[in-house]
Design a protein around this motif. Sequence first.
Motif, mmCIF file in Angstrom:
data_model
loop_
_atom_site.group_PDB
_atom_site.id
_atom_site.type_symbol
_atom_site.label_atom_id
_atom_site.label_comp_id
_atom_site.label_asym_id
_atom_site.label_seq_id
_atom_site.Cartn_x
_atom_site.Cartn_y
_atom_site.Cartn_z
ATOM 1 N N ASP A 1 -5.921 5.346 8.863
ATOM 2 C CA ASP A 1 -5.533 4.262 7.952
ATOM 3 C C ASP A 1 -5.822 2.925 8.618
ATOM 4 O O ASP A 1 -5.838 2.829 9.841
ATOM 5 C CB ASP A 1 -4.036 4.353 7.614
ATOM 6 N N LEU A 2 -6.062 1.929 7.790
ATOM 7 C CA LEU A 2 -6.312 0.583 8.323
ATOM 8 C C LEU A 2 -5.065 0.004 8.986
ATOM 9 O O LEU A 2 -5.160 -0.867 9.831
ATOM 10 C CB LEU A 2 -6.679 -0.382 7.172
ATOM 11 N N ASN A 3 -3.913 0.501 8.588
ATOM 12 C CA ASN A 3 -2.656 -0.135 9.015
ATOM 13 C C ASN A 3 -2.366 0.047 10.478
ATOM 14 O O ASN A 3 -2.465 1.158 11.000
ATOM 15 C CB ASN A 3 -1.474 0.474 8.244
ATOM 16 N N LEU B 1 -0.511 7.739 4.925
ATOM 17 C CA LEU B 1 0.712 6.964 5.146
ATOM 18 C C LEU B 1 1.821 7.820 5.747
ATOM 19 O O LEU B 1 2.874 7.318 6.090
ATOM 20 C CB LEU B 1 1.222 6.394 3.812
ATOM 21 N N SER C 1 -7.009 9.439 -1.454
ATOM 22 C CA SER C 1 -6.033 9.252 -2.515
ATOM 23 C C SER C 1 -5.599 7.795 -2.586
ATOM 24 O O SER C 1 -5.011 7.266 -1.622
ATOM 25 C CB SER C 1 -4.832 10.173 -2.252
ATOM 26 N N LEU C 2 -5.899 7.154 -3.687
ATOM 27 C CA LEU C 2 -5.542 5.751 -3.939
ATOM 28 C C LEU C 2 -6.116 4.817 -2.878
ATOM 29 O O LEU C 2 -5.491 3.824 -2.508
ATOM 30 C CB LEU C 2 -4.013 5.606 -4.027
ATOM 31 N N VAL C 3 -7.285 5.153 -2.399
ATOM 32 C CA VAL C 3 -7.944 4.342 -1.372
ATOM 33 C C VAL C 3 -9.101 3.550 -1.980
ATOM 34 O O VAL C 3 -9.233 2.346 -1.753
ATOM 35 C CB VAL C 3 -8.462 5.233 -0.221
ATOM 36 N N GLN D 1 -7.766 3.270 11.913
ATOM 37 C CA GLN D 1 -9.231 3.252 11.888
ATOM 38 C C GLN D 1 -9.730 2.887 10.495
ATOM 39 O O GLN D 1 -9.191 3.354 9.496
ATOM 40 C CB GLN D 1 -9.761 4.649 12.258
ATOM 41 N N ASP D 2 -10.761 2.075 10.478
ATOM 42 C CA ASP D 2 -11.451 1.789 9.221
ATOM 43 C C ASP D 2 -12.471 2.907 9.029
ATOM 44 O O ASP D 2 -13.368 3.081 9.879
ATOM 45 C CB ASP D 2 -12.141 0.424 9.337
ATOM 46 N N PHE D 3 -12.329 3.646 7.949
ATOM 47 C CA PHE D 3 -13.251 4.764 7.720
ATOM 48 C C PHE D 3 -14.705 4.294 7.764
ATOM 49 O O PHE D 3 -15.592 5.010 8.229
ATOM 50 C CB PHE D 3 -12.943 5.433 6.378
ATOM 51 N N GLN E 1 3.165 5.851 -2.507
ATOM 52 C CA GLN E 1 3.553 7.187 -2.080
ATOM 53 C C GLN E 1 5.058 7.402 -2.047
ATOM 54 O O GLN E 1 5.515 8.471 -1.659
ATOM 55 C CB GLN E 1 2.942 7.494 -0.708
ATOM 56 N N GLY F 1 -6.624 6.779 4.467
ATOM 57 C CA GLY F 1 -5.526 6.031 3.848
ATOM 58 C C GLY F 1 -4.235 6.828 3.942
ATOM 59 O O GLY F 1 -3.486 6.936 2.976
ATOM 60 N N SER G 1 0.680 12.697 -3.531
ATOM 61 C CA SER G 1 -0.384 13.211 -4.409
ATOM 62 C C SER G 1 -1.004 14.491 -3.853
ATOM 63 O O SER G 1 -1.628 15.260 -4.584
ATOM 64 C CB SER G 1 -1.462 12.146 -4.603
ATOM 65 N N MET H 1 -18.504 3.506 0.344
ATOM 66 C CA MET H 1 -17.519 4.461 0.862
ATOM 67 C C MET H 1 -17.809 5.863 0.305
ATOM 68 O O MET H 1 -17.797 6.844 1.045
ATOM 69 C CB MET H 1 -16.093 4.029 0.504
ATOM 70 N N PHE I 1 -8.463 0.375 -3.356
ATOM 71 C CA PHE I 1 -8.085 -0.645 -2.379
ATOM 72 C C PHE I 1 -9.291 -1.314 -1.753
ATOM 73 O O PHE I 1 -9.164 -2.348 -1.112
ATOM 74 C CB PHE I 1 -7.249 -0.019 -1.256
ATOM 75 N N SER J 1 0.816 -1.199 0.000
ATOM 76 C CA SER J 1 0.000 0.000 0.000
ATOM 77 C C SER J 1 0.856 1.258 0.000
ATOM 78 O O SER J 1 0.465 2.293 -0.506
ATOM 79 C CB SER J 1 -0.883 0.053 1.244
HETATM 80 C C1 LIG Z 1 -2.125 2.884 -1.727
HETATM 81 S S1 LIG Z 1 -2.448 3.357 -0.106
HETATM 82 C C2 LIG Z 1 -2.662 5.044 -0.495
HETATM 83 C C3 LIG Z 1 -1.883 5.877 0.374
HETATM 84 C C4 LIG Z 1 -1.866 7.344 0.149
HETATM 85 N N1 LIG Z 1 -3.114 7.951 0.460
HETATM 86 C C5 LIG Z 1 -1.398 7.701 -1.255
HETATM 87 O O1 LIG Z 1 -2.059 8.489 -1.924
HETATM 88 O O2 LIG Z 1 -0.332 7.225 -1.678
HETATM 89 C C6 LIG Z 1 -4.097 2.918 0.299
HETATM 90 C C7 LIG Z 1 -4.345 2.966 1.772
HETATM 91 O O3 LIG Z 1 -5.736 3.033 1.990
HETATM 92 C C8 LIG Z 1 -5.993 2.409 3.218
HETATM 93 N N2 LIG Z 1 -7.412 2.074 3.319
HETATM 94 C C9 LIG Z 1 -8.137 1.275 2.492
HETATM 95 N N3 LIG Z 1 -9.405 1.190 2.935
HETATM 96 C C10 LIG Z 1 -9.483 1.965 4.060
HETATM 97 C C11 LIG Z 1 -10.519 2.244 4.992
HETATM 98 N N4 LIG Z 1 -11.722 1.708 4.853
HETATM 99 N N5 LIG Z 1 -10.260 3.072 6.029
HETATM 100 C C12 LIG Z 1 -9.023 3.589 6.186
HETATM 101 N N6 LIG Z 1 -7.987 3.351 5.349
HETATM 102 C C13 LIG Z 1 -8.216 2.543 4.306
HETATM 103 C C14 LIG Z 1 -5.095 1.184 3.202
HETATM 104 O O4 LIG Z 1 -4.821 0.744 4.504
HETATM 105 C C15 LIG Z 1 -3.855 1.712 2.502
HETATM 106 O O5 LIG Z 1 -2.853 2.074 3.419
#
Ligand SMILES: C[S@@+](CC[C@H](N)C(=O)[O-])C[C@H]1O[C@@H](n2cnc3c(N)ncnc32)[C@H](O)[C@@H]1O
Length: 312
Positions: free
Chosen positions: A171-173, A152, A205-207, A184-186, A116, A150, A124, A220, A210, A112
């Motif tokens: 972020d989920l991580n 990072l 961004s890029l979420v 947190q899960d959004f 970035q 999301g 971004s 979402m 995912f 993930s």
């Molecule tokens: C590729 S990363 C994008 C990171 C960054 N925003 C970027 O633009 O590079 C996607 C991230 O979205 C997070 N993500 C996906 N679903 C999510 C959710 N429901 N709540 C919070 N974070 C989420 C994932 O954990 C992951 O770290």
Amino acid sequence: MLSRRKRSITGKKVASFTEVNIKPDKARKIIRRYHFLINKQKIICNKLGITADPVPPHLEGPADVEDPQEMEKMLLRVQDKGMSRDSLVRCLHYIANEVSKKGGLKDYQLASRVGQSQSRGGDSSKLLVKWLRELQLPQHDPPLTALEIGSLNCHNCISTCKIFKSVTRIDLNNSNDSRGIIRQDFMKRPLPSSDTDRFDLISCSLVLNFVPTPIERGQMLRRLQQFLKRRSLFFLVLPLPCITNSRYIDHLHLARMLEHLGYVQLRRHESSKLYYALYALQNQSVNNTPTSFRHKKVLRDGPGMNNFCILL
Ligand SMILES: C[S@@+](CC[C@H](N)C(=O)[O-])C[C@H]1O[C@@H](n2cnc3c(N)ncnc32)[C@H](O)[C@@H]1O
């Protein structure tokens, strides 16, 4: 997957994490595999009538030693009506093993982050901040707040630009806990009861790409609106092929969907890899969702096209 440098060049003790690079192809593979497993897990849990999040611990326990080839074939058939309860439970154990024991989740989280890294186009939110400056947002009282889903990195442009009094990063991580990012899960974030808990800008961004299924992506998008104040902003970034090379989404379809949800597009940009757009929320969406946004419809087809889709 993270290497810890114990001492700096000057010999000082440090506990900083340096991220190991992985190639985008490999990152995509890891992400696809993770989504595949989580999807199958959801299907099985549905069939067994149990929750998928979290899966009851006795069903997540260590699996018997299974033949991976046989299990992979079985995973492809979990939708079939005839599959026995025993086989479904075996698949659940196998998935749990794949996701947690073999570092599936850890690898997924690392993958993930690939998006970035500076070498792959970087932050971004730089473009977002450029757009915000162009828009010359008036001085606000109370001051502007943002939610980054999301997240990072708490030192990216959105956090350092000083346009926002506060940036809430989620972020989920779990590996981000110490980085000023809330785990947190959004989709489980408590709904705001007043504007105090809403935001002037949400960055996604890029979420969305995912999120595993088209329906969950739509959920979402809908949920996002409840966290935005009226006339606030929504920043969306997607991998470009999600728009330019999908059977189910193209520019027009995405534009109409967001318009239906009450957004007006303020800015749009395409780099060689990413699609960026900034929207203002004008109205909360109406209830009558057109069929075209509720059902998958092939808009175009061809070899090598992907199945990225959002359903409302
Ligand atoms: C590729 S990363 C994008 C990171 C960054 N925003 C970027 O633009 O590079 C996607 C991230 O979205 C997070 N993500 C996906 N679903 C999510 C959710 N429901 N709540 C919070 N974070 C989420 C994932 O954990 C992951 O770290």
